[in-house]
Design a protein around this motif. Structure first.
Motif, short mmCIF file in Angstrom:
data_model
loop_
_atom_site.label_atom_id
_atom_site.label_comp_id
_atom_site.label_asym_id
_atom_site.label_seq_id
_atom_site.Cartn_x
_atom_site.Cartn_y
_atom_site.Cartn_z
N GLU A 269 0.56 7.01 -7.23
CA GLU A 269 -0.39 7.94 -7.34
C GLU A 269 -0.11 9.05 -7.14
O GLU A 269 -0.39 10.20 -7.65
N THR B 86 -0.90 2.84 3.85
CA THR B 86 -1.31 3.89 3.02
C THR B 86 -0.99 5.30 3.65
O THR B 86 -0.41 6.29 2.98
N CYS C 256 -3.67 12.14 8.25
CA CYS C 256 -2.91 10.51 8.15
C CYS C 256 -2.33 10.02 9.48
O CYS C 256 -2.57 9.09 9.70
N ARG D 268 -3.69 -0.09 5.91
CA ARG D 268 -3.91 1.36 5.98
C ARG D 268 -2.84 2.00 6.41
O ARG D 268 -2.51 3.35 6.17
N GLU E 291 2.84 6.68 4.09
CA GLU E 291 3.42 7.02 2.67
C GLU E 291 2.84 8.48 2.23
O GLU E 291 3.44 9.30 1.94
N ARG E 292 1.48 8.54 2.48
CA ARG E 292 0.68 9.81 2.19
C ARG E 292 1.30 11.09 2.89
O ARG E 292 1.77 12.03 2.38
N ARG F 27 -8.04 0.58 -3.80
CA ARG F 27 -8.51 1.19 -2.56
C ARG F 27 -10.01 0.83 -2.28
O ARG F 27 -10.42 0.39 -1.13
N PHE G 115 0.88 -1.14 0.20
CA PHE G 115 -0.20 -0.04 0.11
C PHE G 115 0.45 1.23 0.02
O PHE G 115 0.46 2.27 -0.41
N ARG G 116 1.93 1.10 0.54
CA ARG G 116 2.86 2.10 0.36
C ARG G 116 3.35 2.41 -1.03
O ARG G 116 3.23 3.89 -1.71
N ARG H 224 -5.81 14.39 3.16
CA ARG H 224 -4.22 14.42 2.80
C ARG H 224 -3.47 15.02 3.64
O ARG H 224 -2.08 15.04 3.65
N THR I 207 -5.43 2.99 -8.96
CA THR I 207 -5.11 2.88 -7.66
C THR I 207 -6.14 2.99 -6.77
O THR I 207 -6.39 2.25 -5.67
N GLU J 42 0.28 4.13 -3.06
CA GLU J 42 0.16 5.39 -2.49
C GLU J 42 1.14 6.33 -3.28
O GLU J 42 0.83 7.41 -3.97
#
Lengths: 475, 313
Positions: B20, B164, B242, B161, B167-168, B144, B13-14, B237, B140, B17
């Protein structure tokens, strides 16, 4: 007319009208538009790609993941035909387990002179480390894939007893899923015995072989050589379907006398390990010291009853191609009955007279390596060139003990769908057998492999073979 | 669950993300180069900086210019940070953890890989670029969506999660790290307030243009941009959002496993900063220092999670 039909076709027999088991299917097929079916064929391929049902080809980075071609004309077996096959397979698998127990204990069959001692003592597949070991429930071959071929209406032969780590069961399951997805209406017209119970049966069967030291619900894991192995998809698929962990050697270590896996909460013991790693790589302390795929010390834990390894180490001695020729004797020796399924007549090139015959008749025979698999290293006499035969002759003469020979069988055909309509192609069948202490369970059908090239007898996926869904009809 | 599987989910998931976010940054750069060509090259430079790949880029290209940057970030397989490499890594991790995923999630990530591998197999022409970037975002998002719709809420979901949001937040902080100076109050005195190309890029690169405008009802100023990107809990975001999520999921893991872990305390400390500081306090402390400290803490947290949950031996 009959001259043309050199081979028995399972759909049309030796005539023009469909045989009994295919009648309903053929009626459906005749009403179908072949263009629609061709489209369905492409749909199936897209579906396989999406699902990721691929196999890896070694040494080819470009096409690292390939699909096994799927033909959408099913191979159909009647309930009556199947019940006889199932009886024969069960008898054979029962004998194999009794043979393995005997070979690693008192060796009565050798004392009785039914199998020569050299077949065992000088055989690489025989593991001295297994002598005197009693696997839980006395089960050696938890999973067997018996390869069968057909040559006539009522003639089946066992080609190989895959008693080590037979693969292909995921294709049996996914082929059926794909057919159900593409032709739901067909399954309401033709009543087919289901196969989807296999993962549950596998789980139950393996759990029933849990070792002494297991307390509570057995914890199962599938041991894979890793993501680059040709059958990785299948390993992941089976672990997923039976709710087991998918582990590699580096996830495991021996902790407090048990084989344990590294979880997010520390090391947890495993009770039953369905390993898809060969004996040789299983334990660097006991076998190949360079192996990084196995678990150091697992054999010691196994011998102490701390884990069940499925299939047991050392089962290769039973599916060795040289031992194969003794199977009719082996079946009779342990069951007291004549073998229900026939063996293909086999010349052991280790024997002087047999070797002389084989060398004289190379162009008519199939010659195989005793330890080979995947269709590699074999000579198909009738299909080989003079040059290939000459080259093979040299190999055979230098190491005759490495080879066996068999007559070229007139393998049955089942039609595949081609651009020009139905066309016959040669097939074999691998039913999957589960052995637990209290029962032997055979999933109706199995994996049908088909040689897609016209006239070819080689069905191996690594050499251009495809697969078909295999139907066993309800009574 | 195997430690290896937890690690595989986290990284899967990293990588998704990351691919994207990279697409979003390229989108922002493209926008600038189409509308204000004079500012374009310096924008591409800051995008390369935000991905942390300046050195790798300069080994392959002499100059920083749009087409080369786009190619490098989208489809250069020798660049481990490219979209194609990230998607391939995500899919390899998915294969590794196949047994932890539903069929829907696996198929979504497998299809994401197949579609993008095909689209990115040839150099991208200008007119195709917007569609390609949209495809990356869309594919992507499908993964999700499949995750939300089909997965059990257990440790498997938690690791997905955490990966995700980790990384975000990391990507957001890197952009802020490169662009912090344009958000400083002193700069805001210079030039036209409503027409600052730099502000637009930063909002676009973090996919926050519309959200920001909705929240501020059309007013644009650097203080509120910084506040929105770091502290606004309504924005999915923002750093605060996060870290709220990371903390939630680490908490669920502790409940499920019945174990208290150092990683939870570390995440609590980081998340606490977003609760306790106002944007004014952050500016007083120094925006750049604040972000740099965050990036350090984030690195340490990643390492601690890996230890606590035995991703590797």
């Amino acid at each position: 007319m009959s001259d043309e039909k050199q081979y028995f076709d399972e759909m049309f027999g030796r005539g023009e009208t469909p045989r009994g088991p295919y009648e309903d299917y053929f009626a459906w097929f005749s009403d179908e538009d072949t263009r629609r079916l061709a489209r369905k064929s492409q749909e199936a391929e897209a579906l396989f790609r999406l699902t990721g049902i691929t196999f890896n080809v070694y040494g080819r980075a470009q096409a690292a993941e390939r699909l096994i071609p799927f033909d959408l004309v099913p191979r159909i077996i009647s309930a009556r035909e199947w019940s006889r096959l199932a009886k024969g397979i069960e008898q054979r698998v029962r004998a194999i387990n009794a043979f393995l127990y005997d070979i690693y204990h008192r060796q009565e069959i050798i004392k009785a002179g039914r199998v020569p001692v050299e077949m065992i003592a000088r055989n690489e597949a025989f593991l001295p480390q297994m002598i005197g070991v009693k696997p839980p429930g006395n089960v050696y071959t938890h999973i067997v894939g018996t390869d069968l071929v057909r040559t006539g209406d009522d003639e089946f032969y066992v080609l190989e007893d895959n008693a080590r780590t037979p693969s292909g069961v995921s294709y049996m399951l996914e082929n059926r899923e794909t057919m159900l997805h593409m032709f739901p209406e067909l399954f309401s017209k033709v009543k087919v015995q289901r196969v989807s119970q296999y993962p549950n049966s596998l789980r139950r069967s393996l759990s029933a072989c849990a070792p002494n030291q297991c307390s509570g619900r057995p914890r199962l894991a599938v041991l894979t050589p890793g993501i680059h192995n040709s059958a990785y998809y299948e390993h992941a698929f089976l672990a997923d379907q039976m709710n087991a962990e998918l582990v590699e050697g580096h996830d495991l270590r021996v902790v407090d006398g048990r084989v344990a896996m590294r979880t997010t909460q520390g090391y947890k013991p495993i009770d039953v390990l369905y390993r898809r790693v060969d004996d040789e790589y299983l334990d660097p302390l006991n076998f190949n010291p360079d192996s990084v795929l196995g678990v150091p010390g697992i054999m010691d834990i196994y011998r102490a009853g701390g884990i069940t390894i499925a299939n047991a180490p050392g089962t290769g001695i039973a599916d060795d191609k040289a031992i194969y020729s003794y199977m009719p004797d082996i079946v009779e020796f342990y069951t007291g009955e004549k073998a229900i399924l026939k063996n293909v007549p086999t010349w052991r090139c280790s024997e002087k007279d047999a070797l002389a015959y084989v060398l004289d008749n190379l162009e008519d025979l199939v010659v195989k390596e005793v330890h080979g698999s995947g269709g590699y290293g074999m000579l198909v006499g009738p299909a080989a060139s003079k040059k290939e035969i000459a080259r093979f002759r040299k190999k055979l003469e230098s190491k005759p003990g490495n080879y066996i020979a068999q007559p070229t069988l007139s393998l049955s055909t089942v039609p595949i769908l081609t651009k020009a309509g139905l066309a016959p192609r040669h097939v074999d069948l691998r039913p999957f057998v589960l052995v637990s202490p209290d029962r032997i369970e055979i999933t109706p059908g199995g994996l049908t492999r088909v040689a897609l090239k016209k006239g070819s007898l080689v069905v191996n996926s690594s050499q251009g073979g495809g697969t078909k869904d295999t139907w066993v009809l309800e009574e | 669950m195997l430690g290896k599987t937890a690690g595989g989910l986290f990284w899967m998931f990293r990588y998704l993300e990351r691919s994207e976010n990279t697409a979003r940054m390229i989108d922002a750069g493209l926008r600038i180069s189409l509308t204000r060509s004079s500012a374009a090259d310096s924008e591409w430079a800051s995008i390369i900086d935000a991905t942390g790949l300046r050195e790798a880029y300069l080994q392959r290209h002499e100059q920083i210019e749009g087409p080369a940057v786009i190619d490098f970030l989208l489809r250069d397989k020798t660049n481990p940070g490219s979209v194609i490499a990230a998607v391939e890594n995500a899919r390899n991790n998915a294969r590794l953890v196949r047994t932890a995923l539903t069929r829907e999630v696996w198929e979504a990530v497998n299809e994401c890989y197949m579609v993008l591998k095909d689209k990115l197999s040839r150099p991208i022409r200008d007119r195709e670029l917007p569609i390609v970037l949209q495809t990356i975002r869309q594919r992507t998002a499908f993964v999700r969506g499949a995750l939300h719709g089909t997965m059990l809420r257990n440790d498997i979901y938690d690791f997905a999660r955490i990966g995700t949001f980790f990384e975000r937040a990391d990507n957001m902080a890197r952009i802020l790290d490169v662009k912090y100076y344009i958000l400083l109050p002193s700069v805001s005195q210079v030039g036209s307030m409503s027409d600052n190309v730099q502000w637009e890029t930063i909002l676009r690169a973090t996919s926050s243009v519309r959200a920001y405008q909705t929240v501020t009802e059309g007013d644009t100023d650097p203080r509120s941009i910084a506040e929105f990107l770091m502290l606004d809990r309504r924005s999915p975001r923002s750093l605060a959002f996060c870290y709220g999520k990371i903390l939630d999921n680490l908490g669920y893991l502790e409940t499920q496993y019945g174990q208290h872990m150092p990683s939870f305390e570390m995440a609590e400390k980081v998340a606490g900063r977003f609760n306790n500081y106002s944007v004014e306090a952050i500016f007083d402390f120094g925006l750049h220092e604040f972000i740099a400290e965050f990036l350090n803490d984030s690195r340490a947290l990643g390492y601690q999670i890996e230890q606590d949950y035995r991703f590797i031996e």
